[in-house]
Motif scaffolding. Sequence first.
Motif, PDB file in Angstrom:
ATOM      1  N   GLU A  90      46.082  26.070  38.021  1.00 26.16           N
ATOM      2  CA  GLU A  90      45.325  24.818  37.883  1.00 26.16           C
ATOM      3  C   GLU A  90      44.372  24.887  36.693  1.00 26.16           C
ATOM      4  N   LEU A  91      43.805  26.053  36.482  1.00 23.49           N
ATOM      5  CA  LEU A  91      42.869  26.232  35.378  1.00 23.49           C
ATOM      6  C   LEU A  91      43.530  25.949  34.039  1.00 23.49           C
ATOM      7  N   PHE A  92      44.719  26.522  33.848  1.00 17.04           N
ATOM      8  CA  PHE A  92      45.394  26.389  32.550  1.00 17.04           C
ATOM      9  C   PHE A  92      46.127  25.066  32.406  1.00 17.04           C
ATOM     10  N   ARG A  93      46.393  24.374  33.500  1.00 22.23           N
ATOM     11  CA  ARG A  93      46.949  23.021  33.382  1.00 22.23           C
ATOM     12  C   ARG A  93      45.875  22.024  32.977  1.00 22.23           C
ATOM     13  N   ALA A  94      44.635  22.347  33.347  1.00 22.12           N
ATOM     14  CA  ALA A  94      43.543  21.414  33.095  1.00 22.12           C
ATOM     15  C   ALA A  94      42.880  21.603  31.743  1.00 22.12           C
ATOM     16  N   ASP A  95      42.980  22.813  31.149  1.00 18.73           N
ATOM     17  CA  ASP A  95      42.234  23.071  29.927  1.00 18.73           C
ATOM     18  C   ASP A  95      42.899  24.200  29.145  1.00 18.73           C
ATOM     19  N   ASP A  96      42.469  24.371  27.897  1.00 19.20           N
ATOM     20  CA  ASP A  96      42.942  25.459  27.052  1.00 19.20           C
ATOM     21  C   ASP A  96      41.905  26.586  27.047  1.00 19.20           C
ATOM     22  N   TYR A  97      42.404  27.811  27.024  1.00 17.33           N
ATOM     23  CA  TYR A  97      41.532  28.979  27.019  1.00 17.33           C
ATOM     24  C   TYR A  97      41.940  29.920  25.889  1.00 17.33           C
ATOM     25  N   ASP A  98      40.961  30.687  25.423  1.00 19.20           N
ATOM     26  CA  ASP A  98      41.202  31.628  24.335  1.00 19.20           C
ATOM     27  C   ASP A  98      41.505  33.034  24.849  1.00 19.20           C
ATOM     28  N   LEU A  99      41.017  33.333  26.052  1.00 18.33           N
ATOM     29  CA  LEU A  99      41.133  34.689  26.582  1.00 18.33           C
ATOM     30  C   LEU A  99      41.356  34.642  28.085  1.00 18.33           C
ATOM     31  N   LEU A 100      42.288  35.450  28.552  1.00 17.95           N
ATOM     32  CA  LEU A 100      42.525  35.625  29.987  1.00 17.95           C
ATOM     33  C   LEU A 100      42.427  37.111  30.294  1.00 17.95           C
ATOM     34  N   ILE A 101      41.563  37.452  31.246  1.00 20.86           N
ATOM     35  CA  ILE A 101      41.375  38.839  31.660  1.00 20.86           C
ATOM     36  C   ILE A 101      41.745  38.946  33.138  1.00 20.86           C
ATOM     37  N   SER A 102      42.691  39.821  33.451  1.00 22.60           N
ATOM     38  CA  SER A 102      43.114  40.025  34.830  1.00 22.60           C
ATOM     39  C   SER A 102      42.811  41.454  35.241  1.00 22.60           C
ATOM     40  N   TYR A 103      42.201  41.605  36.405  1.00 22.93           N
ATOM     41  CA  TYR A 103      41.864  42.956  36.873  1.00 22.93           C
ATOM     42  C   TYR A 103      41.737  42.974  38.396  1.00 22.93           C
ATOM     43  N   GLY A 104      42.411  43.931  39.011  1.00 20.34           N
ATOM     44  CA  GLY A 104      42.258  44.158  40.445  1.00 20.34           C
ATOM     45  C   GLY A 104      42.856  43.084  41.314  1.00 20.34           C
ATOM     46  N   THR A 105      43.939  42.475  40.879  1.00 16.68           N
ATOM     47  CA  THR A 105      44.574  41.416  41.659  1.00 16.68           C
ATOM     48  C   THR A 105      46.085  41.627  41.677  1.00 16.68           C
ATOM     49  N   SER A 106      46.715  41.157  42.738  1.00 16.78           N
ATOM     50  CA  SER A 106      48.175  41.243  42.838  1.00 16.78           C
ATOM     51  C   SER A 106      48.852  39.997  42.281  1.00 16.78           C
ATOM     52  N   VAL A 107      48.071  39.056  41.762  1.00 11.65           N
ATOM     53  CA  VAL A 107      48.630  37.814  41.210  1.00 11.65           C
ATOM     54  C   VAL A 107      49.432  38.117  39.948  1.00 11.65           C
ATOM     55  N   ILE A 108      50.657  37.625  39.904  1.00 13.61           N
ATOM     56  CA  ILE A 108      51.495  37.735  38.707  1.00 13.61           C
ATOM     57  C   ILE A 108      51.323  36.445  37.905  1.00 13.61           C
ATOM     58  N   VAL A 109      50.728  36.570  36.732  1.00 15.48           N
ATOM     59  CA  VAL A 109      50.437  35.394  35.905  1.00 15.48           C
ATOM     60  C   VAL A 109      51.750  34.799  35.387  1.00 15.48           C
ATOM     61  N   PRO A 110      51.954  33.493  35.554  1.00 18.00           N
ATOM     62  CA  PRO A 110      53.199  32.854  35.109  1.00 18.00           C
ATOM     63  C   PRO A 110      53.443  33.012  33.607  1.00 18.00           C
ATOM     64  N   LYS A 111      54.697  33.066  33.260  1.00 23.54           N
ATOM     65  CA  LYS A 111      55.104  33.242  31.863  1.00 23.54           C
ATOM     66  C   LYS A 111      54.578  32.120  30.978  1.00 23.54           C
ATOM     67  N   TRP A 112      54.543  30.892  31.509  1.00 16.50           N
ATOM     68  CA  TRP A 112      54.124  29.751  30.685  1.00 16.50           C
ATOM     69  C   TRP A 112      52.654  29.856  30.273  1.00 16.50           C
ATOM     70  N   ILE A 113      51.875  30.612  31.056  1.00 16.10           N
ATOM     71  CA  ILE A 113      50.476  30.843  30.675  1.00 16.10           C
ATOM     72  C   ILE A 113      50.400  31.956  29.636  1.00 16.10           C
ATOM     73  N   ILE A 114      51.063  33.068  29.902  1.00 11.55           N
ATOM     74  CA  ILE A 114      51.015  34.226  29.005  1.00 11.55           C
ATOM     75  C   ILE A 114      51.467  33.858  27.597  1.00 11.55           C
ATOM     76  N   GLU A 115      52.448  32.976  27.498  1.00 14.02           N
ATOM     77  CA  GLU A 115      53.039  32.674  26.192  1.00 14.02           C
ATOM     78  C   GLU A 115      52.345  31.536  25.447  1.00 14.02           C
ATOM     79  N   LYS A 116      51.197  31.090  25.925  1.00 15.87           N
ATOM     80  CA  LYS A 116      50.443  30.085  25.164  1.00 15.87           C
ATOM     81  C   LYS A 116      50.048  30.687  23.814  1.00 15.87           C
ATOM     82  N   PRO A 117      50.341  30.003  22.723  1.00 17.14           N
ATOM     83  CA  PRO A 117      50.200  30.615  21.389  1.00 17.14           C
ATOM     84  C   PRO A 117      48.783  30.988  20.984  1.00 17.14           C
TER      85      PRO A 117
END
Length: 220
Positions: free
Chosen positions: A41-68
Motif C-alpha cells: 500500500e505504501l508504494f502504491r500510494a507514493d514514491d520512495y527513494d530508499l527501502l530498508i528491510s530488517y528482521g521480517t519474513s515479508v518477501i518484498v514484491p518484485k514490482w517494488i524492488i525494480e522501481k528505477p
Amino acid sequence: MIGKAAILASHEIAEKIIGFAPNNANGWEFARVDTLQGVSELFRADDYDLLISYGTSVIVPKWIIEKPTLSSVNLHAASPKYPGRDPHHFAVYEGATTYGATLHYMAATVDSGPIIDVDLFRVLQDSKPVDLLYNANESALKLLEKYIPQFLNGNIPEPNMQFKWEGKKRSRKDFLDLCEIRPGISEAEFQRRLQACQMEGYENLFTEIRGHRFTYKSKS
C-alpha cells in the motif's frame, strides 16, 4: 539530499534505524510498515527513494524492488554462507567458526542480491542458536549504523565483489527435516541436532510414529 525512506521492520527496529540518521538528514521522511500489505500500500500510494528491510519474513514484491529510482536493501542476520530461513540453526549444526550479518541489495529472489558489506564474529565452542542470533542482530545494527548515513546523504554504496552468497538456501522444510528424529539415529547425531534445533520457548525436535507427532521436551 532529502528524500523518502520506507522501513520494513518492527516499530522498535524502525526507531533504531531512524536513530542512525545523521543530523543533516532531518529533511528525510520515514514511513514504517511491518506487513506485506503495508509495504504494498505504501508504494502504491507514493514514491520512495530508499527501502530498508530488517528482521521480517515479508518477501518484498518484485514490482517494488525494480522501481528505477529506488534503492532497496535488506539486512540478513547471518553470514553469506547461510542464506534463507533459520540460518542460526544450520550454522550450529554445521559447526560454523564464524558468523555474522549481511547487508545486501534486494533482488527478485530472496537472499541473492549484490552484497554491500558483511560484519563477522567468531563463534565460540558450544554456542547455541540463540547466541548466534543475538550476536548476528548486533552485527546487523553495526552495519546499519555504518551505512544508513551514507544512503541518506546520497552516497549509494557499490556492491563489494569480495562477498558472494554461498551454500544452500534453506527453507522451512529444510529446518523441519533437521528437527525430525528418525529411528536408528546415533547418540552423537541426536546430541548434534539437539544443540542445533532447540531454543528456549521452542520445542523443535520431534519424531513421528504411525502418523502421530511427538515433540522432545527439554528438561527445565
